[in-house]
Design an enzyme around this catalytic site. Structure first.
Site, PDB file in Angstrom:
ATOM      1  N   HIS A  82       0.962  -1.013  -0.128  1.00 43.84           N
ATOM      2  CA  HIS A  82      -0.121   0.195   0.062  1.00 43.84           C
ATOM      3  C   HIS A  82       0.646   1.361  -0.002  1.00 43.84           C
ATOM      4  O   HIS A  82       1.706   1.453   0.793  1.00 43.84           O
ATOM      5  CB  HIS A  82      -1.013   0.008   1.341  1.00 43.84           C
ATOM      6  CG  HIS A  82      -1.662   1.438   1.300  1.00 43.84           C
ATOM      7  ND1 HIS A  82      -2.979   1.223   0.698  1.00 43.84           N
ATOM      8  CD2 HIS A  82      -1.566   2.434   2.033  1.00 43.84           C
ATOM      9  CE1 HIS A  82      -3.472   2.618   1.060  1.00 43.84           C
ATOM     10  NE2 HIS A  82      -2.759   3.081   1.692  1.00 43.84           N
ATOM     11  N   ASP A 161     -15.245   2.533   7.586  1.00 44.25           N
ATOM     12  CA  ASP A 161     -14.357   3.620   7.184  1.00 44.25           C
ATOM     13  C   ASP A 161     -14.736   4.549   6.109  1.00 44.25           C
ATOM     14  O   ASP A 161     -14.549   5.678   5.991  1.00 44.25           O
ATOM     15  CB  ASP A 161     -12.930   2.784   6.889  1.00 44.25           C
ATOM     16  CG  ASP A 161     -11.838   3.593   6.018  1.00 44.25           C
ATOM     17  OD1 ASP A 161     -11.382   4.700   6.866  1.00 44.25           O
ATOM     18  OD2 ASP A 161     -11.588   3.799   4.962  1.00 44.25           O
ATOM     19  N   ARG A 168     -15.006  12.810   7.552  1.00 41.30           N
ATOM     20  CA  ARG A 168     -13.428  13.330   7.901  1.00 41.30           C
ATOM     21  C   ARG A 168     -13.155  14.481   6.863  1.00 41.30           C
ATOM     22  O   ARG A 168     -12.689  15.467   6.954  1.00 41.30           O
ATOM     23  CB  ARG A 168     -12.581  12.394   7.940  1.00 41.30           C
ATOM     24  CG  ARG A 168     -12.633  11.578   9.463  1.00 41.30           C
ATOM     25  CD  ARG A 168     -11.781  10.321   9.285  1.00 41.30           C
ATOM     26  NE  ARG A 168     -10.192  10.779   8.971  1.00 41.30           N
ATOM     27  CZ  ARG A 168      -9.403   9.762   8.456  1.00 41.30           C
ATOM     28  NH1 ARG A 168      -9.637   8.627   8.003  1.00 41.30           N
ATOM     29  NH2 ARG A 168      -8.157  10.276   8.339  1.00 41.30           N
ATOM     30  N   SER A 183      -7.699   3.833   9.430  1.00 41.42           N
ATOM     31  CA  SER A 183      -8.506   3.652   8.148  1.00 41.42           C
ATOM     32  C   SER A 183      -7.693   2.656   7.402  1.00 41.42           C
ATOM     33  O   SER A 183      -8.145   1.944   6.816  1.00 41.42           O
ATOM     34  CB  SER A 183      -8.356   5.258   7.757  1.00 41.42           C
ATOM     35  OG  SER A 183      -8.838   5.025   6.352  1.00 41.42           O
ATOM     36  N   LYS A 187      -8.496  -1.372   6.257  1.00 45.77           N
ATOM     37  CA  LYS A 187      -8.790  -1.994   4.845  1.00 45.77           C
ATOM     38  C   LYS A 187      -7.717  -3.167   4.035  1.00 45.77           C
ATOM     39  O   LYS A 187      -8.021  -4.155   3.733  1.00 45.77           O
ATOM     40  CB  LYS A 187      -8.496  -0.773   3.665  1.00 45.77           C
ATOM     41  CG  LYS A 187     -10.073   0.084   3.731  1.00 45.77           C
ATOM     42  CD  LYS A 187      -9.937   1.274   3.020  1.00 45.77           C
ATOM     43  CE  LYS A 187      -9.006   2.315   3.782  1.00 45.77           C
ATOM     44  NZ  LYS A 187      -9.124   3.817   2.988  1.00 45.77           N
TER      45      LYS A 187
HETATM   46  N1  URA Z   1      -5.665   7.003   3.005  1.00 50.04           N
HETATM   47  C1  URA Z   1      -6.735   6.152   3.642  1.00 50.04           C
HETATM   48  O1  URA Z   1      -7.221   5.009   3.196  1.00 50.04           O
HETATM   49  N2  URA Z   1      -7.242   6.712   4.843  1.00 50.04           N
HETATM   50  C2  URA Z   1      -6.980   7.879   5.402  1.00 50.04           C
HETATM   51  O2  URA Z   1      -7.476   8.118   6.378  1.00 50.04           O
HETATM   52  C3  URA Z   1      -5.884   8.788   4.586  1.00 50.04           C
HETATM   53  C4  URA Z   1      -5.508   8.105   3.456  1.00 50.04           C
END
Ligand code: URA
Length: 433
Positions: A82, A161, A168, A183, A187
């Site tokens: 990621h 999320d 957010r 967050s 995932k």
């Molecule tokens: N990328 C994400 O998936 N979540 C965040 O809070 C910030 C960047």
């Protein structure tokens, strides 16, 4: 339990328990907690933070709020990678096929670009016909068959999320490190891989502008991964200038293909080698960086990595001939060279400015519903450390619009040129285990 009491507890610097966090997340997903209360809680978290235990429980609650991908029926080692997002970051496109050719399985759920940062899905969709919406069965079968698949994250993964991120975004509460870490990791953990490599970008074109915050984010995510029993490593990498030359969807796919052919810009190649090597060592495919580099050299030299990319395109209904014939990608009407009006050394290339200029051209979205133009973008020709003469190319703008002097000036202004010699910047800053 009352939501208001938990907001006050966090406002006063208290620690939320596992039960309290689960109550808040399930209440929000089920519409029992309204946006205004959740916004207030998020703001309290921005000021008071979340300790590692709270981050763990928040990650768990968000991961459990949606579907989890079960990769257990896949034989072999499943890995995930990621990036926290940058300008010109096309590493997934190159390292996924490299890793597959080296014997690993990469089950990757990616996102779209928003704002000045690009998204892997938009890049892949510049390949004519390419599908990112595979069913779970198709996704798993493809990983089993060819060891890699890159698809869009379904709305069913980490549902909490998705809802919280949207809130957010409009309440000024994106930049709390505990919220970002939970967050991202909710995932990643829901996606099922046992080994997670995080590329945390630092610099003008990244979420994290300074090294200290990037370090805290990296450590937070690695700690969450470890608490879930997943081997997790983060690499802090330089995003003070765009990665490689290409910024823009089809331009970036072409650069990723060039890398798989043993060519491509030095910084991009170095980052691909560093990330792929780390995963090969984490998974015990090789014992050392030397051996990892040699294995990567081999799968590039014998064409095995490029063939994996071609297979992925074929499996996902794209035209596999793009691998050898770049004219099959959408093309722009115009290419405009931006030249240097002075001689000297490039001291900085403002990644944010280049990303924003590419977005203006149509390579990215200003709002979620904007359409993008796959062909447009910018190629950065002069990187930090480059010695320029007057009239040398700084960048090339690929556009379908009319000649826009403001945009050309914007791109020109992204380059800081000084008289003193400048060393090129290191791409890998440090690794967090
Ligand atoms: N990328 C994400 O998936 N979540 C965040 O809070 C910030 C960047």
């Amino acid at each position: 339990m009352r939501t208001v009491d938990l907001i006050i507890k966090k406002k006063n610097g208290g620690e939320l328990t596992a039960d309290e966090i689960r109550f808040l997340i399930s209440g929000y997903v089920n519409n029992e907690i309204p946006d205004y209360q959740m916004s207030s809680l998020l703001m309290a978290i921005c000021f008071r933070g979340l300790n590692p235990i709270e981050q763990f429980y928040l990650t768990e609650a968000m991961m459990d709020s949606g579907e989890k991908i079960d990769l257990s029926m896949i034989s072999g080692i499943c890995v995930d990678k990621h990036s926290t997002g940058g300008v010109g970051d096309k590493t997934t496109l190159s390292i996924a096929p490299i890793l597959a050719a080296c014997g690993l399985k990469l089950a990757k759920m990616s996102g779209r670009g928003l704002g000045h940062t690009g998204g892997t899905l938009d890049k892949l969709e510049s390949i004519p016909g390419f599908r990112i919406d595979l069913s779970n069965e198709e996704f798993l079968r493809q990983i089993q068959d060819i060891s890699l698949a890159v698809v869009g994250q379904t709305a069913k993964v980490a549902v909490a999320d998705k809802k919280l991120y949207a809130l957010r975004d409009v309440t000024g509460t994106i930049d709390a490190i505990g919220l970002i870490a939970s967050s991202i990791m909710s995932k990643k953990l829901a996606s099922g891989a046992d080994y997670i490599l995080l590329d945390v970008k630092v610099g003008s074109g990244a979420f994290m502008k300074d090294l200290a915050s990037a370090r805290i984010l990296a450590k937070s995510m690695v700690e969450i991964g470890h608490r879930f029993g997943k081997k997790t490593v983060a690499i802090l990498t330089n995003m003070n200038q765009p990665l490689g030359e290409a910024v823009g969807n089809s331009l970036e796919v072409i650069e990723a293909l060039e890398m798989l052919k043993g060519r491509g810009p030095a910084d991009f190649k170095a980052l691909c080698y560093a990330l792929a090597s780390e995963l090969l060592i984490m998974t015990d495919i090789v014992p050392s960086y030397d051996k990892a580099q040699r294995l990567i050299d081999q799968v590039i030299a014998d064409g095995a990595a490029l063939e994996r990319f071609r297979e992925m395109v074929r499996y996902q209904a794209g035209n596999p001939d793009v691998v050898f014939d770049y004219s099959l990608f959408p093309q722009t009407k115009y290419q405009i060279e931006v030249i240097s009006e002075v001689c000297g050394y490039v001291a900085a290339v403002d990644a944010l400015a280049i990303g924003q200029a590419a977005m203006q051209l149509g390579a990215g979205r200003k709002t979620k519903d904007d359409c993008i133009d796959s062909a447009v973008g910018i190629k950065v020709k002069a990187k930090v450390g480059c010695n320029l003469q007057r009239g040398d190319a700084l960048a090339v703008i690929y556009t379908n619009g009319i000649n826009d002097p403001d945009l050309i000036e914007e791109v020109q202004r992204a380059f800081t040129i000084i008289q003193e010699k400048v060393e090129s910047e290191k791409i890998v800053i440090e690794t967090v285990y």
